[in-house]
Write a protein that holds these residues in place. Structure first.
Motif, short mmCIF file in Angstrom:
data_model
loop_
_atom_site.label_atom_id
_atom_site.label_comp_id
_atom_site.label_asym_id
_atom_site.label_seq_id
_atom_site.Cartn_x
_atom_site.Cartn_y
_atom_site.Cartn_z
N ARG A 95 5.35 2.95 -1.15
CA ARG A 95 4.35 3.04 -2.21
C ARG A 95 3.19 2.13 -1.84
O ARG A 95 3.37 0.91 -1.75
CB ARG A 95 4.92 2.65 -3.56
CG ARG A 95 3.95 2.91 -4.71
CD ARG A 95 4.44 2.26 -5.99
NE ARG A 95 5.75 2.76 -6.39
CZ ARG A 95 5.95 3.78 -7.20
NH1 ARG A 95 4.93 4.44 -7.68
NH2 ARG A 95 7.18 4.14 -7.52
N ALA A 96 2.04 2.73 -1.62
CA ALA A 96 0.83 1.97 -1.34
C ALA A 96 0.14 1.63 -2.65
O ALA A 96 0.33 2.32 -3.65
CB ALA A 96 -0.10 2.77 -0.44
N PRO A 97 -0.68 0.59 -2.67
CA PRO A 97 -1.38 0.21 -3.91
C PRO A 97 -2.17 1.37 -4.48
O PRO A 97 -2.95 2.03 -3.76
CB PRO A 97 -2.30 -0.93 -3.46
CG PRO A 97 -1.63 -1.50 -2.27
CD PRO A 97 -0.98 -0.35 -1.57
N ALA A 103 2.11 -0.68 2.76
CA ALA A 103 2.81 -0.27 1.54
C ALA A 103 4.05 -1.14 1.36
O ALA A 103 4.43 -1.89 2.28
CB ALA A 103 3.24 1.20 1.62
N VAL A 104 4.65 -1.02 0.19
CA VAL A 104 6.01 -1.55 0.01
C VAL A 104 6.96 -0.43 0.42
O VAL A 104 6.85 0.70 -0.06
CB VAL A 104 6.26 -1.98 -1.44
CG1 VAL A 104 7.70 -2.46 -1.60
CG2 VAL A 104 5.28 -3.06 -1.86
N GLN A 110 7.52 -5.60 1.92
CA GLN A 110 6.09 -5.36 2.11
C GLN A 110 5.76 -5.22 3.59
O GLN A 110 6.15 -6.07 4.41
CB GLN A 110 5.28 -6.50 1.51
CG GLN A 110 3.78 -6.38 1.74
CD GLN A 110 3.15 -5.28 0.91
OE1 GLN A 110 3.40 -5.16 -0.28
NE2 GLN A 110 2.30 -4.46 1.55
N VAL A 111 5.02 -4.19 3.91
CA VAL A 111 4.46 -4.00 5.25
C VAL A 111 2.95 -3.96 5.12
O VAL A 111 2.41 -3.15 4.35
CB VAL A 111 4.98 -2.71 5.90
CG1 VAL A 111 4.23 -2.43 7.21
CG2 VAL A 111 6.47 -2.79 6.15
N THR A 112 2.27 -4.84 5.83
CA THR A 112 0.82 -4.89 5.80
C THR A 112 0.30 -4.76 7.23
O THR A 112 0.70 -5.53 8.10
CB THR A 112 0.30 -6.19 5.18
OG1 THR A 112 0.84 -6.32 3.86
CG2 THR A 112 -1.22 -6.18 5.09
N VAL A 113 -0.59 -3.78 7.44
CA VAL A 113 -1.15 -3.54 8.76
C VAL A 113 -2.65 -3.79 8.67
O VAL A 113 -3.36 -3.10 7.94
CB VAL A 113 -0.86 -2.12 9.24
CG1 VAL A 113 -1.37 -1.93 10.68
CG2 VAL A 113 0.61 -1.81 9.16
N GLU A 115 5.91 7.85 -1.76
CA GLU A 115 5.99 8.99 -0.86
C GLU A 115 7.14 8.85 0.12
O GLU A 115 7.55 7.74 0.49
CB GLU A 115 4.67 9.17 -0.07
CG GLU A 115 4.35 8.07 0.90
CD GLU A 115 3.12 8.40 1.76
OE1 GLU A 115 2.59 9.51 1.68
OE2 GLU A 115 2.71 7.50 2.52
N PHE A 116 7.65 10.00 0.51
CA PHE A 116 8.73 10.07 1.48
C PHE A 116 8.23 9.66 2.86
O PHE A 116 7.13 10.04 3.25
CB PHE A 116 9.26 11.50 1.52
CG PHE A 116 10.18 11.79 2.67
CD1 PHE A 116 9.74 12.55 3.75
CD2 PHE A 116 11.47 11.30 2.69
CE1 PHE A 116 10.56 12.83 4.81
CE2 PHE A 116 12.31 11.57 3.75
CZ PHE A 116 11.86 12.34 4.81
N VAL A 117 9.05 8.90 3.57
CA VAL A 117 8.73 8.49 4.93
C VAL A 117 9.70 9.11 5.93
O VAL A 117 9.31 9.80 6.87
CB VAL A 117 8.74 6.95 5.06
CG1 VAL A 117 8.50 6.54 6.52
CG2 VAL A 117 7.71 6.32 4.14
N ALA A 118 10.98 8.84 5.74
CA ALA A 118 12.00 9.32 6.67
C ALA A 118 13.35 9.31 5.98
O ALA A 118 13.54 8.60 4.99
CB ALA A 118 12.05 8.45 7.92
N ALA A 119 14.28 10.11 6.51
CA ALA A 119 15.63 10.15 5.96
C ALA A 119 16.61 10.50 7.05
O ALA A 119 16.25 11.15 8.05
CB ALA A 119 15.72 11.14 4.80
#
Length: 123
Positions: A39-41, A91-92, A118-121, A46-50
């Motif tokens: 989830r971005a601010p 996003a988180v 949290q991932v920040t790029v 949203e789905f990323v991977a599974a």
């Protein structure tokens, strides 16, 4: 009951890599499918991977070829290797899990969720 705990988030520059890990409680995690969502601010989750219990994987178009999801049933973990990170990946990131047959790209169908990392790029 399954408890999930994510780790590995952080601040990186564009083009760099991060590896997220999700540790699960319980001895039957091998029978669970697991997913990564973000989830971005100001945006929807949203789905990323599974990855299914059997090991097959699915990826969002936006990360396919850059992200790889894997699982280690002996350690009760699922990982997300993220390469060539972009600012829009900020996003988180949440780990989720569920047993049985369901749509693994649909967050609403998962039963268990972690607290997120949290991932920040930066560009």
């Amino acid at each position: 009951q399954v408890q999930l705990a994510e780790s590995g988030g952080g601040l990186v520059q564009a083009g760099e890599s991060l590896r997220l890990s999700c540790a699960a409680s319980g001895r039957t995690f091998a029978s669970y499918s697991a997913g990564w969502f973000r989830r971005a601010p100001g945006k929807e989750r949203e789905f990323v991977a599974a990855i299914r219990a059997g090991g097959s994987t699915s990826y969002a178009d936006s990360v396919r070829g850059r992200f790889t999801m894997s699982r280690d049933n002996a350690k009760n973990t699922v990982d997300l290797q993220m390469n060539s990170l972009k600012p829009e990946d900020t996003a988180v990131y949440y780990c989720a899990a569920r047993r049985g047959i369901f749509s693994i790209t649909a967050g609403s169908q998962y039963d268990y969720w972690g607290q997120g990392t949290q991932v920040t790029v930066s560009s």
